[in-house]
Motif scaffolding. Structure first.
Motif, PDB file in Angstrom:
ATOM      1  N   VAL A   1       6.552   4.275   9.218  1.00 28.44           N
ATOM      2  CA  VAL A   1       5.617   3.337   9.411  1.00 28.44           C
ATOM      3  C   VAL A   1       5.401   2.250   8.095  1.00 28.44           C
ATOM      4  O   VAL A   1       5.445   1.228   8.192  1.00 28.44           O
ATOM      5  CB  VAL A   1       4.188   3.877   9.900  1.00 28.44           C
ATOM      6  CG1 VAL A   1       3.184   2.883   9.975  1.00 28.44           C
ATOM      7  CG2 VAL A   1       4.581   4.527  11.238  1.00 28.44           C
ATOM      8  N   THR A   2       5.337   2.981   7.073  1.00 30.41           N
ATOM      9  CA  THR A   2       5.218   2.247   5.524  1.00 30.41           C
ATOM     10  C   THR A   2       6.248   2.408   4.633  1.00 30.41           C
ATOM     11  O   THR A   2       6.810   3.725   4.654  1.00 30.41           O
ATOM     12  CB  THR A   2       3.569   2.712   5.099  1.00 30.41           C
ATOM     13  OG1 THR A   2       3.830   4.113   4.806  1.00 30.41           O
ATOM     14  CG2 THR A   2       2.683   2.463   6.107  1.00 30.41           C
ATOM     15  N   PRO A   3       6.568   1.549   3.862  1.00 32.82           N
ATOM     16  CA  PRO A   3       7.699   2.054   3.004  1.00 32.82           C
ATOM     17  C   PRO A   3       7.430   2.961   2.023  1.00 32.82           C
ATOM     18  O   PRO A   3       8.330   3.564   1.290  1.00 32.82           O
ATOM     19  CB  PRO A   3       7.572   0.575   2.320  1.00 32.82           C
ATOM     20  CG  PRO A   3       6.606  -0.157   2.278  1.00 32.82           C
ATOM     21  CD  PRO A   3       5.831   0.435   3.517  1.00 32.82           C
ATOM     22  N   ALA A   4       6.288   3.250   1.364  1.00 37.32           N
ATOM     23  CA  ALA A   4       5.886   4.416   0.380  1.00 37.32           C
ATOM     24  C   ALA A   4       4.717   5.237   0.567  1.00 37.32           C
ATOM     25  O   ALA A   4       3.932   4.819  -0.082  1.00 37.32           O
ATOM     26  CB  ALA A   4       5.975   3.597  -0.970  1.00 37.32           C
ATOM     27  N   PRO A   5       4.762   5.963   1.536  1.00 39.24           N
ATOM     28  CA  PRO A   5       3.405   6.495   1.951  1.00 39.24           C
ATOM     29  C   PRO A   5       3.080   7.556   0.996  1.00 39.24           C
ATOM     30  O   PRO A   5       1.968   7.839   0.765  1.00 39.24           O
ATOM     31  CB  PRO A   5       3.775   7.261   3.288  1.00 39.24           C
ATOM     32  CG  PRO A   5       5.432   7.634   3.257  1.00 39.24           C
ATOM     33  CD  PRO A   5       5.813   6.176   2.693  1.00 39.24           C
ATOM     34  N   ALA A   6       3.666   8.234   0.354  1.00 41.95           N
ATOM     35  CA  ALA A   6       3.655   9.018  -0.527  1.00 41.95           C
ATOM     36  C   ALA A   6       2.919   8.492  -1.724  1.00 41.95           C
ATOM     37  O   ALA A   6       1.871   8.775  -2.355  1.00 41.95           O
ATOM     38  CB  ALA A   6       4.665   9.931  -1.261  1.00 41.95           C
ATOM     39  N   GLU A   7       3.523   7.285  -2.159  1.00 42.10           N
ATOM     40  CA  GLU A   7       2.752   6.344  -3.530  1.00 42.10           C
ATOM     41  C   GLU A   7       1.472   6.051  -2.944  1.00 42.10           C
ATOM     42  O   GLU A   7       0.528   6.066  -3.737  1.00 42.10           O
ATOM     43  CB  GLU A   7       3.784   5.248  -3.690  1.00 42.10           C
ATOM     44  CG  GLU A   7       3.105   4.242  -4.784  1.00 42.10           C
ATOM     45  CD  GLU A   7       2.945   5.345  -6.093  1.00 42.10           C
ATOM     46  OE1 GLU A   7       2.163   4.856  -6.841  1.00 42.10           O
ATOM     47  OE2 GLU A   7       3.548   6.317  -6.531  1.00 42.10           O
ATOM     48  N   ASP A   8       1.338   5.294  -1.662  1.00 42.88           N
ATOM     49  CA  ASP A   8       0.115   5.132  -1.201  1.00 42.88           C
ATOM     50  C   ASP A   8      -1.085   6.082  -1.062  1.00 42.88           C
ATOM     51  O   ASP A   8      -2.110   5.964  -1.817  1.00 42.88           O
ATOM     52  CB  ASP A   8       0.261   4.657   0.223  1.00 42.88           C
ATOM     53  CG  ASP A   8       0.964   3.310   0.321  1.00 42.88           C
ATOM     54  OD1 ASP A   8       1.173   2.412  -0.723  1.00 42.88           O
ATOM     55  OD2 ASP A   8       1.395   3.032   1.464  1.00 42.88           O
ATOM     56  N   ALA A   9      -0.513   7.382  -0.821  1.00 48.14           N
ATOM     57  CA  ALA A   9      -1.373   8.592  -0.773  1.00 48.14           C
ATOM     58  C   ALA A   9      -1.917   9.084  -2.307  1.00 48.14           C
ATOM     59  O   ALA A   9      -3.008   9.230  -2.580  1.00 48.14           O
ATOM     60  CB  ALA A   9      -0.718   9.678  -0.049  1.00 48.14           C
ATOM     61  N   LEU A  10      -1.011   8.894  -3.175  1.00 50.49           N
ATOM     62  CA  LEU A  10      -1.060   9.125  -4.389  1.00 50.49           C
ATOM     63  C   LEU A  10      -2.205   8.133  -5.119  1.00 50.49           C
ATOM     64  O   LEU A  10      -3.109   8.658  -5.896  1.00 50.49           O
ATOM     65  CB  LEU A  10       0.209   8.871  -5.344  1.00 50.49           C
ATOM     66  CG  LEU A  10       0.056   9.156  -7.005  1.00 50.49           C
ATOM     67  CD1 LEU A  10      -0.463  10.474  -7.174  1.00 50.49           C
ATOM     68  CD2 LEU A  10       1.468   8.852  -7.659  1.00 50.49           C
ATOM     69  N   GLN A  11      -2.318   6.852  -4.946  1.00 51.24           N
ATOM     70  CA  GLN A  11      -3.212   6.026  -5.390  1.00 51.24           C
ATOM     71  C   GLN A  11      -4.581   6.161  -4.846  1.00 51.24           C
ATOM     72  O   GLN A  11      -5.358   6.345  -5.772  1.00 51.24           O
ATOM     73  CB  GLN A  11      -2.665   4.511  -4.939  1.00 51.24           C
ATOM     74  CG  GLN A  11      -1.393   4.238  -5.614  1.00 51.24           C
ATOM     75  CD  GLN A  11      -1.479   4.313  -7.161  1.00 51.24           C
ATOM     76  OE1 GLN A  11      -2.395   3.972  -7.874  1.00 51.24           O
ATOM     77  NE2 GLN A  11      -0.357   5.009  -7.719  1.00 51.24           N
ATOM     78  N   THR A  12      -4.365   6.480  -3.403  1.00 54.32           N
ATOM     79  CA  THR A  12      -5.976   7.109  -2.857  1.00 54.32           C
ATOM     80  C   THR A  12      -6.292   8.226  -3.382  1.00 54.32           C
ATOM     81  O   THR A  12      -7.619   8.325  -3.489  1.00 54.32           O
ATOM     82  CB  THR A  12      -5.644   7.025  -1.107  1.00 54.32           C
ATOM     83  OG1 THR A  12      -5.255   6.009  -0.949  1.00 54.32           O
ATOM     84  CG2 THR A  12      -6.988   7.485  -0.928  1.00 54.32           C
ATOM     85  N   ALA A  13      -5.351   9.309  -3.525  1.00 54.36           N
ATOM     86  CA  ALA A  13      -6.041  10.588  -4.312  1.00 54.36           C
ATOM     87  C   ALA A  13      -6.359  10.120  -5.809  1.00 54.36           C
ATOM     88  O   ALA A  13      -7.545  10.954  -6.090  1.00 54.36           O
ATOM     89  CB  ALA A  13      -4.669  11.459  -4.389  1.00 54.36           C
ATOM     90  N   ARG A  14      -5.931   9.332  -6.474  1.00 52.03           N
ATOM     91  CA  ARG A  14      -6.443   9.139  -7.669  1.00 52.03           C
ATOM     92  C   ARG A  14      -7.807   8.571  -7.675  1.00 52.03           C
ATOM     93  O   ARG A  14      -8.646   8.866  -8.434  1.00 52.03           O
ATOM     94  CB  ARG A  14      -5.535   7.987  -8.573  1.00 52.03           C
ATOM     95  CG  ARG A  14      -4.317   8.609  -8.932  1.00 52.03           C
ATOM     96  CD  ARG A  14      -3.549   7.439  -9.804  1.00 52.03           C
ATOM     97  NE  ARG A  14      -2.284   7.863 -10.156  1.00 52.03           N
ATOM     98  CZ  ARG A  14      -1.800   8.903 -11.039  1.00 52.03           C
ATOM     99  NH1 ARG A  14      -2.787   9.393 -11.910  1.00 52.03           N
ATOM    100  NH2 ARG A  14      -0.741   9.182 -11.347  1.00 52.03           N
ATOM    101  N   ILE A  15      -8.176   7.635  -6.663  1.00 53.02           N
ATOM    102  CA  ILE A  15      -9.458   7.198  -6.493  1.00 53.02           C
ATOM    103  C   ILE A  15     -10.427   8.222  -6.050  1.00 53.02           C
ATOM    104  O   ILE A  15     -11.410   8.379  -6.689  1.00 53.02           O
ATOM    105  CB  ILE A  15      -9.493   6.131  -5.322  1.00 53.02           C
ATOM    106  CG1 ILE A  15      -8.678   4.900  -5.852  1.00 53.02           C
ATOM    107  CG2 ILE A  15     -10.934   5.734  -4.966  1.00 53.02           C
ATOM    108  CD1 ILE A  15      -8.542   3.891  -4.595  1.00 53.02           C
TER     109      ILE A  15
END
Length: 189
Positions: free
Chosen positions: A166-180
């Motif tokens: 669905v998205t090109p980089a779901p792990a990276e997106d989740a990583l950014q949210t986890a950092r927040i």
């Protein structure tokens, strides 16, 4: 079958079920793909569900050993390990043959909450949640259980999105949210 042949059957069946699903994979397909006769299969597993349970047990052990090992290799602090979950996921998503979470698949095919396959899938997620909670507590989060639930939700969502492309980089997106999520709680994030 000798015990090592039983283990080989479970390993091969894991690959078949992961690729094709549980209900869609009949015993004839398992015989063909594993090279083990129905008679031999039924000597060790009374039912297909018993074989599925053995497969899920192996998958649980393999996945957790891999994930926890990667988390520890990527960071030596609890908070860093919580962040490392998402780096490890990105590695997993990029592997050939990635097809999502076997436990999510199992729980969607066996939706009765009393069914052993559903319970086993749920237990896998609970074990991950317990591990994340322990890390969050060690890292000093004021509400480690809540933080662990949020991180598990990110992990699961990223896995589903990766499987569905669905998205090109779901792990990276989740990583950014986890950092927040980790920023207010943890010193070493």
């Amino acid at each position: 079958m000798r015990p090592n042949k039983r283990d080989e059957l479970v390993r091969k069946a894991l690959d078949v079920f992961y690729r094709s699903g549980f209900h869609a994979t009949g015993m004839d397909t398992l015989v063909k793909e594993t090279g083990v006769s129905k008679t031999s299969m039924y000597k060790h597993f009374r039912t297909k569900d018993d074989l599925i349970s053995a497969v899920l047990q192996l998958r649980d052990e393999n996945f957790r050993n891999w994930l926890y090992g990667r988390m520890e290799a990527l960071s030596d602090t609890p908070a860093g390990q919580l962040i490392a979950v998402f780096t490890a996921l990105g590695e997993w998503f990029g592997k050939p043959g990635f097809a999502g979470c076997m436990f999510v698949k199992a729980s969607s095919e066996f939706q009765d909450h009393a069914h052993p396959v559903y319970r086993q899938s749920s237990e896998h997620k609970q074990i991950l949640l317990d591990h994340f909670t322990a890390l969050a507590q060690s890292a000093g989060a004021p509400d480690p259980a809540a933080l662990a639930r949020q991180l598990l939700m990110l992990k699961e969502g990223a896995t589903v999105l990766a499987a569905m492309s669905v998205t090109p980089a779901p792990a990276e997106d989740a990583l950014q949210t986890a950092r927040i999520l980790l920023q207010p709680y943890l010193k070493d994030s």
